[in-house]
Scaffold this active site. Sequence first.
Site, PDB file in Angstrom:
ATOM      1  N   CYS A 113       0.797  -1.232  -0.001  1.00 15.85           N
ATOM      2  CA  CYS A 113      -0.053   0.158   0.151  1.00 15.85           C
ATOM      3  C   CYS A 113       0.785   1.179   0.075  1.00 15.85           C
ATOM      4  O   CYS A 113       0.358   2.303  -0.461  1.00 15.85           O
ATOM      5  CB  CYS A 113      -0.789  -0.054   1.264  1.00 15.85           C
ATOM      6  SG  CYS A 113      -2.182  -1.402   1.266  1.00 15.85           S
ATOM      7  N   HIS A 250      -3.129   7.261   2.044  1.00 13.69           N
ATOM      8  CA  HIS A 250      -3.614   5.907   1.545  1.00 13.69           C
ATOM      9  C   HIS A 250      -5.056   5.726   2.014  1.00 13.69           C
ATOM     10  O   HIS A 250      -5.453   5.886   3.243  1.00 13.69           O
ATOM     11  CB  HIS A 250      -2.819   4.899   1.908  1.00 13.69           C
ATOM     12  CG  HIS A 250      -3.394   3.562   1.688  1.00 13.69           C
ATOM     13  ND1 HIS A 250      -3.497   2.941   0.514  1.00 13.69           N
ATOM     14  CD2 HIS A 250      -3.415   2.475   2.758  1.00 13.69           C
ATOM     15  CE1 HIS A 250      -3.794   1.834   0.663  1.00 13.69           C
ATOM     16  NE2 HIS A 250      -3.905   1.554   1.845  1.00 13.69           N
ATOM     17  N   ASN A 280     -10.161  -0.366  -0.663  1.00  9.67           N
ATOM     18  CA  ASN A 280      -8.529  -0.056  -0.632  1.00  9.67           C
ATOM     19  C   ASN A 280      -7.992  -0.842  -1.858  1.00  9.67           C
ATOM     20  O   ASN A 280      -8.234  -2.246  -1.927  1.00  9.67           O
ATOM     21  CB  ASN A 280      -8.156  -0.902   0.918  1.00  9.67           C
ATOM     22  CG  ASN A 280      -6.722  -0.786   0.844  1.00  9.67           C
ATOM     23  OD1 ASN A 280      -5.974  -0.467   0.000  1.00  9.67           O
ATOM     24  ND2 ASN A 280      -6.116  -1.153   2.125  1.00  9.67           N
TER      25      ASN A 280
HETATM   26  O1  UT7 Z   1      -3.848  -0.723   3.487  1.00 13.64           O
HETATM   27  C1  UT7 Z   1      -3.360  -1.241   5.000  1.00 13.64           C
HETATM   28  C2  UT7 Z   1      -4.063  -2.331   5.214  1.00 13.64           C
HETATM   29  N1  UT7 Z   1      -5.202  -2.329   5.886  1.00 13.64           N
HETATM   30  C3  UT7 Z   1      -5.626  -1.591   6.703  1.00 13.64           C
HETATM   31  O2  UT7 Z   1      -5.406  -0.590   6.891  1.00 13.64           O
HETATM   32  C4  UT7 Z   1      -6.675  -2.179   7.759  1.00 13.64           C
HETATM   33  C5  UT7 Z   1      -6.517  -1.694   8.979  1.00 13.64           C
HETATM   34  N2  UT7 Z   1      -7.570  -2.203   9.924  1.00 13.64           N
HETATM   35  C6  UT7 Z   1      -8.933  -2.089   9.924  1.00 13.64           C
HETATM   36  O3  UT7 Z   1      -9.351  -1.246   9.014  1.00 13.64           O
HETATM   37  C7  UT7 Z   1      -9.702  -2.676  10.718  1.00 13.64           C
HETATM   38  O4  UT7 Z   1      -8.881  -3.189  11.736  1.00 13.64           O
HETATM   39  C8  UT7 Z   1     -10.658  -3.650  10.306  1.00 13.64           C
HETATM   40  C9  UT7 Z   1     -11.605  -2.414   9.435  1.00 13.64           C
HETATM   41  C10 UT7 Z   1      -9.914  -4.722   9.489  1.00 13.64           C
HETATM   42  C11 UT7 Z   1     -11.412  -4.297  11.535  1.00 13.64           C
HETATM   43  O5  UT7 Z   1     -11.963  -3.342  12.143  1.00 13.64           O
HETATM   44  P1  UT7 Z   1     -12.217  -3.534  13.831  1.00 13.64           P
HETATM   45  O6  UT7 Z   1     -12.826  -2.356  14.509  1.00 13.64           O
HETATM   46  O7  UT7 Z   1     -10.384  -3.746  14.195  1.00 13.64           O
HETATM   47  O8  UT7 Z   1     -12.860  -5.090  14.038  1.00 13.64           O
HETATM   48  P2  UT7 Z   1     -12.293  -6.387  14.891  1.00 13.64           P
HETATM   49  O9  UT7 Z   1     -11.410  -7.006  13.847  1.00 13.64           O
HETATM   50  O10 UT7 Z   1     -11.986  -6.070  15.936  1.00 13.64           O
HETATM   51  O11 UT7 Z   1     -13.687  -7.138  14.725  1.00 13.64           O
HETATM   52  C12 UT7 Z   1     -14.738  -6.829  15.467  1.00 13.64           C
HETATM   53  C13 UT7 Z   1     -15.808  -7.849  15.523  1.00 13.64           C
HETATM   54  C14 UT7 Z   1     -15.411  -9.250  15.328  1.00 13.64           C
HETATM   55  O12 UT7 Z   1     -16.323 -10.036  15.872  1.00 13.64           O
HETATM   56  P3  UT7 Z   1     -16.162 -10.537  17.814  1.00 13.64           P
HETATM   57  O13 UT7 Z   1     -14.673 -11.313  18.004  1.00 13.64           O
HETATM   58  O14 UT7 Z   1     -16.260  -9.027  18.448  1.00 13.64           O
HETATM   59  O15 UT7 Z   1     -17.524 -11.249  17.753  1.00 13.64           O
HETATM   60  C15 UT7 Z   1     -15.073  -9.679  13.960  1.00 13.64           C
HETATM   61  O16 UT7 Z   1     -15.304 -11.194  13.821  1.00 13.64           O
HETATM   62  O17 UT7 Z   1     -16.224  -7.713  13.935  1.00 13.64           O
HETATM   63  C16 UT7 Z   1     -16.439  -8.994  13.353  1.00 13.64           C
HETATM   64  N3  UT7 Z   1     -15.986  -8.987  11.942  1.00 13.64           N
HETATM   65  C17 UT7 Z   1     -17.083  -8.749  11.131  1.00 13.64           C
HETATM   66  N4  UT7 Z   1     -18.269  -8.537  11.154  1.00 13.64           N
HETATM   67  C18 UT7 Z   1     -18.981  -8.312  10.099  1.00 13.64           C
HETATM   68  C19 UT7 Z   1     -14.843  -8.741  11.162  1.00 13.64           C
HETATM   69  N5  UT7 Z   1     -15.071  -8.628   9.925  1.00 13.64           N
HETATM   70  C20 UT7 Z   1     -16.584  -8.415   9.763  1.00 13.64           C
HETATM   71  C21 UT7 Z   1     -17.193  -8.423   8.607  1.00 13.64           C
HETATM   72  N6  UT7 Z   1     -18.519  -8.202   8.907  1.00 13.64           N
HETATM   73  N7  UT7 Z   1     -16.832  -8.107   7.329  1.00 13.64           N
END
Ligand code: UT7
Length: 323
Positions: A113, A250, A280
């Site tokens: 990225c 980004h 992204n």
């Molecule tokens: O280009 C550089 C690369 N990428 C990035 O910069 C991405 C950086 N990270 C992020 O943008 C965020 O961390 C994410 C969008 C990937 C995730 O957001 P988060 O607020 O950190 O959520 P999380 O991973 O802590 O997940 C929270 C909950 C989980 O459920 P439980 O364990 O609380 O029951 C996940 O399983 O959300 C669940 N979850 C989803 N639910 C519905 C994860 N993905 C999804 C989904 N739909 N697509």
Amino acid sequence: MRRSQIIGFGSYLPKKIVTNDDLAKKLNTSDDWIRQRTGIEQRHIAADDELTSDIATNAARTALKDAGLEADAVDLIILATATPDNTFPATATRVQSNLGVRRGAAFDVQAVCAGYVYALAMADNMIRLSQAETAVVIGAEVFSRILDWDDRGTCVLFGDGAGACVLRGAEVGGTNADTGILSTHIHSDGDYYDMLYVDGGPSTTGASGYLRMEGKEVFRHAVQRMSEVVTAALDHNDLSVDQLDWLIPHQANKRIMDSIAKKLTLPDDKIVVTVDRQANTSAATIPLALAEARTDGRLQPGQLVALTALGGGFAWGSALLRL
Ligand code: UT7
């Protein structure tokens, strides 16, 4: 003093659009979750027969047209991509052939990225040293091919696309002394290799593999590093954040951009956002956002623009430019 000026902007997005609702039909996810956690509403996905080189070529052609140049003016092509057509040769050489360029150098840069900022840094340095006169710097990705479409934690975040800029060397001085690319800063820290990677490759599994990510850690580092490296760019040029006209970060997550704005004390309306419609696209997000803001008239000559990105590696960086 010799500097690189950006004289053309181009972009290409595949026709097919996949909405969050489309994904929710196949995965345990929802439009609501994706919008709230990321700001993403839809993404473009390449057709089966559309390669990275195809979309990169389309973006390069529109950038050259915008610059009013023919391909024979080009003596450097740098393509930032983590999704090359083949393991080798560099996909940039295929773009070179597609454009009909028969001279100079064409190569790929791999900083995921952060690739576009790395590629701009390289092109800028080569132009300043007179190793090149006219460069096409492209970011192009077909991330849809390296996603695990059963992993809702990653596959909803990415899209495909390409953007490009044409850079040209110019002698600057007097009233236009501070135009063009003012500085670039690039960094990496391989201790974070396992935070964001693809679980395959020629020297490991032999297959190309799928993207894996520790989302929360990447989020934290993205906010910290991108804010720091924009501040470093401003300090390096004796400029302050209130002199910035635009920040083009980004585009990974709207919440990351909001946090950077807060850290830098930059008003939200100075940030160009495309993640809602494009998701992204890795190395393509910055040139896609540049092209959009140029086309709709937000970017104007004389404005001060900061670019910043963080990606796998971790690799990160910034570029500061006066249009
Ligand atoms: O280009 C550089 C690369 N990428 C990035 O910069 C991405 C950086 N990270 C992020 O943008 C965020 O961390 C994410 C969008 C990937 C995730 O957001 P988060 O607020 O950190 O959520 P999380 O991973 O802590 O997940 C929270 C909950 C989980 O459920 P439980 O364990 O609380 O029951 C996940 O399983 O959300 C669940 N979850 C989803 N639910 C519905 C994860 N993905 C999804 C989904 N739909 N697509």
